[in-house]
Design a protein around this motif. Structure first.
Motif, PDB file in Angstrom:
ATOM      1  N   TYR A 107       0.830  -1.207   0.000  1.00  0.00           N
ATOM      2  CA  TYR A 107       0.000   0.000   0.000  1.00  0.00           C
ATOM      3  C   TYR A 107       0.864   1.255   0.000  1.00  0.00           C
ATOM      4  CZ  TYR A 107      -3.860   3.157   0.998  1.00  0.00           C
ATOM      5  OH  TYR A 107      -4.787   4.168   0.914  1.00  0.00           O
ATOM      6  N   CYS A 110       2.552   1.821  -3.347  1.00  0.00           N
ATOM      7  CA  CYS A 110       1.632   2.351  -4.351  1.00  0.00           C
ATOM      8  C   CYS A 110       1.333   3.820  -4.079  1.00  0.00           C
ATOM      9  CB  CYS A 110       0.346   1.530  -4.346  1.00  0.00           C
ATOM     10  SG  CYS A 110      -0.718   1.793  -5.774  1.00  0.00           S
ATOM     11  N   HIS A 114       2.458   7.073  -6.659  1.00  0.00           N
ATOM     12  CA  HIS A 114       1.478   7.911  -7.349  1.00  0.00           C
ATOM     13  C   HIS A 114       1.078   9.166  -6.571  1.00  0.00           C
ATOM     14  CE1 HIS A 114       1.383   4.565 -10.027  1.00  0.00           C
ATOM     15  NE2 HIS A 114       0.866   3.755  -9.129  1.00  0.00           N
ATOM     16  N   ALA A 120      -1.819   1.835  -9.534  1.00  0.00           N
ATOM     17  CA  ALA A 120      -1.440   0.428  -9.409  1.00  0.00           C
ATOM     18  C   ALA A 120       0.064   0.298  -9.570  1.00  0.00           C
ATOM     19  CB  ALA A 120      -2.157  -0.420 -10.462  1.00  0.00           C
ATOM     20  N   ILE A 121       0.621  -0.710  -8.911  1.00  0.00           N
ATOM     21  CA  ILE A 121       2.046  -1.015  -9.048  1.00  0.00           C
ATOM     22  C   ILE A 121       2.233  -2.523  -9.088  1.00  0.00           C
ATOM     23  CG2 ILE A 121       2.895   1.053  -7.863  1.00  0.00           C
ATOM     24  CD1 ILE A 121       3.411  -0.839  -5.417  1.00  0.00           C
TER      25      ILE A 121
END
Length: 289
Positions: A107, A110, A114, A120-121
């Motif tokens: 989490y 990610c 961003h 998303a990763i």
């Protein structure tokens, strides 16, 4: 302490190390450091020890007089906290921060990549896993661990390389350049030596073979090329699953990103955007939630 300034620490804990970043309220980086492994599923108490060690080190490196953990707001993301039982047990532990927001390493990675909770990763390093986040929704895939998953990761590539090498030494497969190069890299001359070397070996040991595998794939060595293409196919398919949440941005992160990207589908490569920040930065953002 009497200083009215607010301080924030972002902690990213994984199977190899625990990284910490300390910032003030204006976002200025005061210090960064790291400590030992912090996979909560593998060693819960060990992960807490690493968090506290990294915290003490980052405070010391900041040079701020009289600063203590009690003055710091913490965002913590650890490997292993995706398992509900581990998360519950970890949250029951007492940590010395002013307040603590706890989540998974995926989490915060990610969020850091961003800078918003819409993206998303896929992480491709010693292990592998993917996550898509869209406000209240979180969609995690992979990350099932070295024993049964982590396909396309450095550890998986290394494990497959050792398996192929042993089968070649047993005469089940033809002995090839790949076999000879793996044996040379690991300093072995017999199957017995190779097996002995791998007894009790951790994922990081197998991941050390990844650069050799990618180098051989570039040289068109058949098994290495097939292995890397299989890994890339998995990443292609994993990304398609993550895209079902229609994330605003998509990034690949981790030590094998540059090596595997040339083998990915062109459609996927066109959607990859550079991460905007690190997991530790994502943890600091999460500390402010």
């Amino acid at each position: 302490m009497n200083n009215p300034q607010k301080y924030f620490i972002g902690i990213d804990g994984g199977g190899t190390k625990c990284k910490a970043r300390l910032e003030d309220a204006q976002g200025n980086v005061l210090a960064e450091t790291f400590a030992g492994p912090a996979n909560a599923a593998g060693d819960l108490n060990g992960s807490i020890h690493s968090i506290l060690e990294a915290t003490d080190k980052v405070i010391a490196e900041s040079g701020i007089a009289n600063l203590t953990p009690q003055d710091i707001h913490a965002g913590i993301g650890l490997a292993g906290l995706n398992i509900p039982e581990v998360m519950t047990e970890f949250k029951a532990k007492s940590l010395p921060f002013a307040n603590t927001n706890i989540t998974t390493d995926l989490y915060i990675a990610c969020l850091g990549a961003h800078q918003i909770d819409d993206g998303a990763i896929i992480i491709i390093g010693t292990g592998s896993s993917g996550v898509a986040i869209k406000r209240e929704q979180q969609f995690e895939l992979g990350g099932h661990g070295f024993a049964v998953g982590d396909k396309a990761s450095g550890a998986w590539l290394g494990k497959m390389a050792v398996t192929h090498t042993l089968e070649a030494l047993d005469g089940i497969k033809n002995r090839d350049k790949f076999t000879d190069d793996v044996m040379a890299f690991l300093g072995c001359s017999t199957a017995h030596q190779l097996v002995t070397l791998t007894l009790g070996a951790k994922p990081h040991f197998f991941a050390t073979l990844a650069p050799l595998i990618f180098s051989l794939a570039k040289q068109e060595e058949p098994f290495a090329k097939a292995l890397v293409e299989d890994a890339a196919d998995y990443i292609n398919k994993l990304s398609k699953q993550l895209f079902k949440l229609k994330p605003a941005r998509f990034s690949l992160i981790g030590g094998l990103t540059d090596s595997i990207t040339p083998y990915l589908d062109p459609e996927l490569k066109a959607q990859i955007q550079s991460p905007l920040g690190s997991p530790e930065q994502g943890a600091i953002l999460y500390s402010k939630y």
